[in-house]
Scaffold this motif. Structure first.
Motif, PDB file in Angstrom:
ATOM      1  N   ARG A  84       0.828  -1.205   0.000  1.00 12.61           N
ATOM      2  CA  ARG A  84       0.000   0.000   0.000  1.00 12.61           C
ATOM      3  C   ARG A  84       0.858   1.248   0.000  1.00 12.61           C
ATOM      4  NH1 ARG A  84      -3.609  -2.773   3.495  1.00 12.61           N
ATOM      5  NH2 ARG A  84      -2.586  -1.883   5.327  1.00 12.61           N
ATOM      6  N   TRP A  85       1.945   1.222   0.800  1.00 10.38           N
ATOM      7  CA  TRP A  85       2.837   2.378   0.870  1.00 10.38           C
ATOM      8  C   TRP A  85       3.459   2.646  -0.488  1.00 10.38           C
ATOM      9  CZ3 TRP A  85       8.056   2.889  -0.133  1.00 10.38           C
ATOM     10  CH2 TRP A  85       8.656   4.071   0.293  1.00 10.38           C
ATOM     11  N   GLU A  86       3.928   1.591  -1.143  1.00 13.06           N
ATOM     12  CA  GLU A  86       4.554   1.727  -2.449  1.00 13.06           C
ATOM     13  C   GLU A  86       3.540   2.197  -3.487  1.00 13.06           C
ATOM     14  OE1 GLU A  86       7.625  -1.008  -5.117  1.00 13.06           O
ATOM     15  OE2 GLU A  86       6.610  -1.826  -3.364  1.00 13.06           O
ATOM     16  N   ALA A  87       2.353   1.609  -3.457  1.00 13.25           N
ATOM     17  CA  ALA A  87       1.311   1.983  -4.413  1.00 13.25           C
ATOM     18  C   ALA A  87       0.880   3.432  -4.216  1.00 13.25           C
ATOM     19  CB  ALA A  87       0.111   1.058  -4.263  1.00 13.25           C
ATOM     20  N   ARG A  88       0.856   3.880  -2.962  1.00 11.37           N
ATOM     21  CA  ARG A  88       0.461   5.258  -2.692  1.00 11.37           C
ATOM     22  C   ARG A  88       1.381   6.249  -3.400  1.00 11.37           C
ATOM     23  NH1 ARG A  88       0.393   4.956   2.429  1.00 11.37           N
ATOM     24  NH2 ARG A  88       2.341   6.026   2.963  1.00 11.37           N
ATOM     25  N   HIS A  89       2.676   5.962  -3.401  1.00  7.12           N
ATOM     26  CA  HIS A  89       3.620   6.854  -4.071  1.00  7.12           C
ATOM     27  C   HIS A  89       3.484   6.775  -5.584  1.00  7.12           C
ATOM     28  CE1 HIS A  89       5.869   8.392  -0.632  1.00  7.12           C
ATOM     29  NE2 HIS A  89       5.753   7.196  -0.093  1.00  7.12           N
TER      30      HIS A  89
ATOM     31  N   GLU B 292      15.047   5.156  -2.561  1.00 13.89           N
ATOM     32  CA  GLU B 292      14.160   4.028  -2.254  1.00 13.89           C
ATOM     33  C   GLU B 292      12.903   4.457  -1.516  1.00 13.89           C
ATOM     34  OE1 GLU B 292      13.341  -0.283  -1.524  1.00 13.89           O
ATOM     35  OE2 GLU B 292      14.410   0.867  -3.034  1.00 13.89           O
ATOM     36  N   ASP B 293      13.032   5.422  -0.579  1.00 18.41           N
ATOM     37  CA  ASP B 293      11.889   5.859   0.229  1.00 18.41           C
ATOM     38  C   ASP B 293      11.137   7.023  -0.398  1.00 18.41           C
ATOM     39  OD1 ASP B 293      13.738   7.860   0.500  1.00 18.41           O
ATOM     40  OD2 ASP B 293      13.748   7.874   2.694  1.00 18.41           O
ATOM     41  N   PHE B 294      11.369   7.277  -1.687  1.00 14.07           N
ATOM     42  CA  PHE B 294      10.742   8.347  -2.454  1.00 14.07           C
ATOM     43  C   PHE B 294      11.169   9.740  -1.988  1.00 14.07           C
ATOM     44  CE2 PHE B 294       8.054   4.988  -4.062  1.00 14.07           C
ATOM     45  CZ  PHE B 294       7.820   5.391  -5.367  1.00 14.07           C
ATOM     46  N   THR B 295      12.359   9.838  -1.423  1.00  9.09           N
ATOM     47  CA  THR B 295      12.959  11.140  -1.181  1.00  9.09           C
ATOM     48  C   THR B 295      13.484  11.665  -2.509  1.00  9.09           C
ATOM     49  OG1 THR B 295      13.627  10.530   1.060  1.00  9.09           O
ATOM     50  CG2 THR B 295      14.769  12.406   0.045  1.00  9.09           C
ATOM     51  N   ARG B 296      13.095  12.882  -2.857  1.00 11.66           N
ATOM     52  CA  ARG B 296      13.429  13.426  -4.180  1.00 11.66           C
ATOM     53  C   ARG B 296      14.925  13.716  -4.309  1.00 11.66           C
ATOM     54  NH1 ARG B 296      10.113  15.919  -8.115  1.00 11.66           N
ATOM     55  NH2 ARG B 296      11.376  16.115 -10.002  1.00 11.66           N
ATOM     56  N   VAL B 297      15.480  13.396  -5.454  1.00 12.83           N
ATOM     57  CA  VAL B 297      16.880  13.652  -5.783  1.00 12.83           C
ATOM     58  C   VAL B 297      16.904  14.385  -7.116  1.00 12.83           C
ATOM     59  CG1 VAL B 297      19.136  12.589  -6.242  1.00 12.83           C
ATOM     60  CG2 VAL B 297      17.573  11.517  -4.613  1.00 12.83           C
ATOM     61  N   ALA B 298      17.866  15.283  -7.287  1.00  8.91           N
ATOM     62  CA  ALA B 298      17.974  16.007  -8.549  1.00  8.91           C
ATOM     63  C   ALA B 298      18.215  15.034  -9.706  1.00  8.91           C
ATOM     64  CB  ALA B 298      19.108  17.025  -8.477  1.00  8.91           C
TER      65      ALA B 298
ATOM     66  N   LEU C 206       1.266   9.368 -10.603  1.00 10.31           N
ATOM     67  CA  LEU C 206       0.225   9.382 -11.630  1.00 10.31           C
ATOM     68  C   LEU C 206      -0.602  10.667 -11.569  1.00 10.31           C
ATOM     69  CD1 LEU C 206      -0.936   5.675 -11.415  1.00 10.31           C
ATOM     70  CD2 LEU C 206      -0.397   6.841 -13.547  1.00 10.31           C
ATOM     71  N   ARG C 207      -1.040  11.006 -10.363  1.00  8.64           N
ATOM     72  CA  ARG C 207      -1.876  12.209 -10.215  1.00  8.64           C
ATOM     73  C   ARG C 207      -1.108  13.472 -10.574  1.00  8.64           C
ATOM     74  NH1 ARG C 207      -3.897   9.115  -5.806  1.00  8.64           N
ATOM     75  NH2 ARG C 207      -2.363  10.045  -4.392  1.00  8.64           N
ATOM     76  N   SER C 208       0.172  13.500 -10.245  1.00  6.89           N
ATOM     77  CA  SER C 208       0.973  14.684 -10.563  1.00  6.89           C
ATOM     78  C   SER C 208       1.115  14.886 -12.068  1.00  6.89           C
ATOM     79  CB  SER C 208       2.363  14.579  -9.922  1.00  6.89           C
ATOM     80  OG  SER C 208       3.162  13.608 -10.593  1.00  6.89           O
ATOM     81  N   ARG C 209       0.909  13.824 -12.819  1.00  7.41           N
ATOM     82  CA  ARG C 209       0.985  13.899 -14.277  1.00  7.41           C
ATOM     83  C   ARG C 209      -0.398  13.970 -14.916  1.00  7.41           C
ATOM     84  NH1 ARG C 209       5.804  12.800 -16.202  1.00  7.41           N
ATOM     85  NH2 ARG C 209       4.981  12.121 -18.219  1.00  7.41           N
ATOM     86  N   SER C 210      -1.420  14.165 -14.067  1.00  5.93           N
ATOM     87  CA  SER C 210      -2.812  14.270 -14.521  1.00  5.93           C
ATOM     88  C   SER C 210      -3.287  12.998 -15.216  1.00  5.93           C
ATOM     89  CB  SER C 210      -2.987  15.480 -15.465  1.00  5.93           C
ATOM     90  OG  SER C 210      -2.668  16.682 -14.792  1.00  5.93           O
ATOM     91  N   VAL C 211      -2.711  11.860 -14.806  1.00  2.43           N
ATOM     92  CA  VAL C 211      -3.177  10.563 -15.298  1.00  2.43           C
ATOM     93  C   VAL C 211      -4.182  10.050 -14.282  1.00  2.43           C
ATOM     94  CG1 VAL C 211      -2.522   8.226 -15.978  1.00  2.43           C
ATOM     95  CG2 VAL C 211      -0.964  10.138 -16.418  1.00  2.43           C
ATOM     96  N   THR C 212      -5.458  10.255 -14.547  1.00  3.82           N
ATOM     97  CA  THR C 212      -6.510   9.931 -13.590  1.00  3.82           C
ATOM     98  C   THR C 212      -7.517   8.960 -14.206  1.00  3.82           C
ATOM     99  OG1 THR C 212      -7.712  11.915 -14.321  1.00  3.82           O
ATOM    100  CG2 THR C 212      -6.307  12.133 -12.367  1.00  3.82           C
ATOM    101  N   PRO C 213      -8.190   8.167 -13.365  1.00  2.00           N
ATOM    102  CA  PRO C 213      -9.149   7.174 -13.878  1.00  2.00           C
ATOM    103  C   PRO C 213     -10.272   7.782 -14.708  1.00  2.00           C
ATOM    104  CG  PRO C 213      -8.627   6.742 -11.579  1.00  2.00           C
ATOM    105  CD  PRO C 213      -8.036   8.081 -11.906  1.00  2.00           C
TER     106      PRO C 213
END
Length: 307
Positions: A79-84, A284-290, A89-96
């Motif tokens: 669930r944690w992985e899927a949430r990210h 790995e933990d979805f911390t943003r990197v340049a 997806l949402r940030s790219r406006s890819v919505t159901p």
């Protein structure tokens, strides 16, 4: 697990079959050893002679579910992985509500597929294991999600549906399981071809300049020892044996697998050659990197490739 001459994966018992540095295989049976000459290509794919030799020795097994270890992980982990992934997806406006199609590469039994289906997405799941996808279909049917799911038993390096998907993802370091760098490159071209204009491909991949062993503990407390048994210096591919041990230190599983060794610069060059640009990079933990740090990145990373 080795790639056969017909493009299909075969499983061999690693306790009885060993690879030699010259492309030979040594098979131990009933206390005697048989050498199969010229059994492997430079990228550790089975030649026709290698396949025939293993078959004659009774060492060819059926392909097994690819997502067995992941399936035993607690639901909270997936669930944690899927949430990210859903956040990307949402940030790219890819919505159901837009009827966007999503591709799950090397989906296994669907530990992530099911979360995206529950979120309302139309999803195609591909995997080499028919058994794993059968389990995914069964679970999806039980949850009333079947109408939005399509599955394909196929090799990820050869699968494409031109201009069909708004987004694709590949989790669990599966990219390194494709057998060779040439197959990774082909896979990236296939995914690029399959994405619609502006589509994205989110990849979870372990990056390193050299192979190395590691030990960690899974969510269920099991110890996992990852040991590199052999390195093919001609191709920079590695053959690795995975040992999963319990509290009593008894080996629960042994598997000989080919893992592609990828440096960040390699992945960047392959992505560019396939037509992608680097859209984002996370640890790995979805911390943003340049994004520019991909070429020197090490460890498990999430990389967003953009068409």
């Amino acid at each position: 697990m080795l790639l056969g001459p017909d493009g299909a994966w075969v499983v061999v018992p690693s306790s009885r079959v060993a690879a030699g540095g010259s492309g030979d295989l040594a098979v131990t049976r009933d206390g005697a050893q048989t050498i199969i000459r010229g059994a492997l290509t430079a990228s550790h794919e089975l030649t026709a002679a290698g396949y025939a030799g293993l078959l004659a020795c009774g060492m060819i097994g059926a392909f097994v579910a690819t997502d067995g270890a992941a399936a035993s992980a607690p639901a909270s982990s997936s669930r944690w992985e899927a949430r990210h992934i859903l956040a990307v997806l949402r940030s790219r406006s890819v919505t159901p509500d837009r009827g966007s199609h999503v591709l799950d590469v090397c989906a296994g039994q669907g530990r992530l597929s099911l979360h995206l289906l529950e979120a309302g997405y139309l999803l195609d799941a591909i995997d080499l294991s028919e058994e794993a996808l059968d389990r995914l279909r069964h679970e999806a049917a039980g949850r009333g999600l079947s109408t939005r799911l399509s599955t394909f038993v196929t090799d990820a390096a050869n699968f494409a549906r031109p201009d069909h998907y708004a987004f694709a993802y590949c989790a669990a370091n599966s990219l390194r399981c494709l057998g060779s760098r040439s197959r990774v490159q082909r896979h990236l071209r296939m995914v690029h071809r399959s994405l619609t204009a502006g589509g994205g491909y989110l990849v979870h991949v372990g990056l390193s300049t050299r192979p190395g062993s590691a030990t960690w503990y899974g969510a269920d407390g099991r110890r996992v020892d990852w040991t590199v048994e052999e390195i093919d210096t001609r191709t920079a591919e590695t053959i690795e044996r995975v040992r999963v041990t319990g509290a009593d230190s008894a080996a629960a599983a042994h598997d000989l697998r080919v893992r592609v060794l990828l440096h960040g610069a390699d992945l960047a060059a392959m992505a560019e050659a396939a037509g992608f640009t680097i859209g984002a990079l996370w640890e790995e933990d979805f911390t943003r990197v340049a994004e520019y740090e991909l070429k020197t990145a090490a460890g498990n990373m999430w990389v967003l490739l953009e068409k």
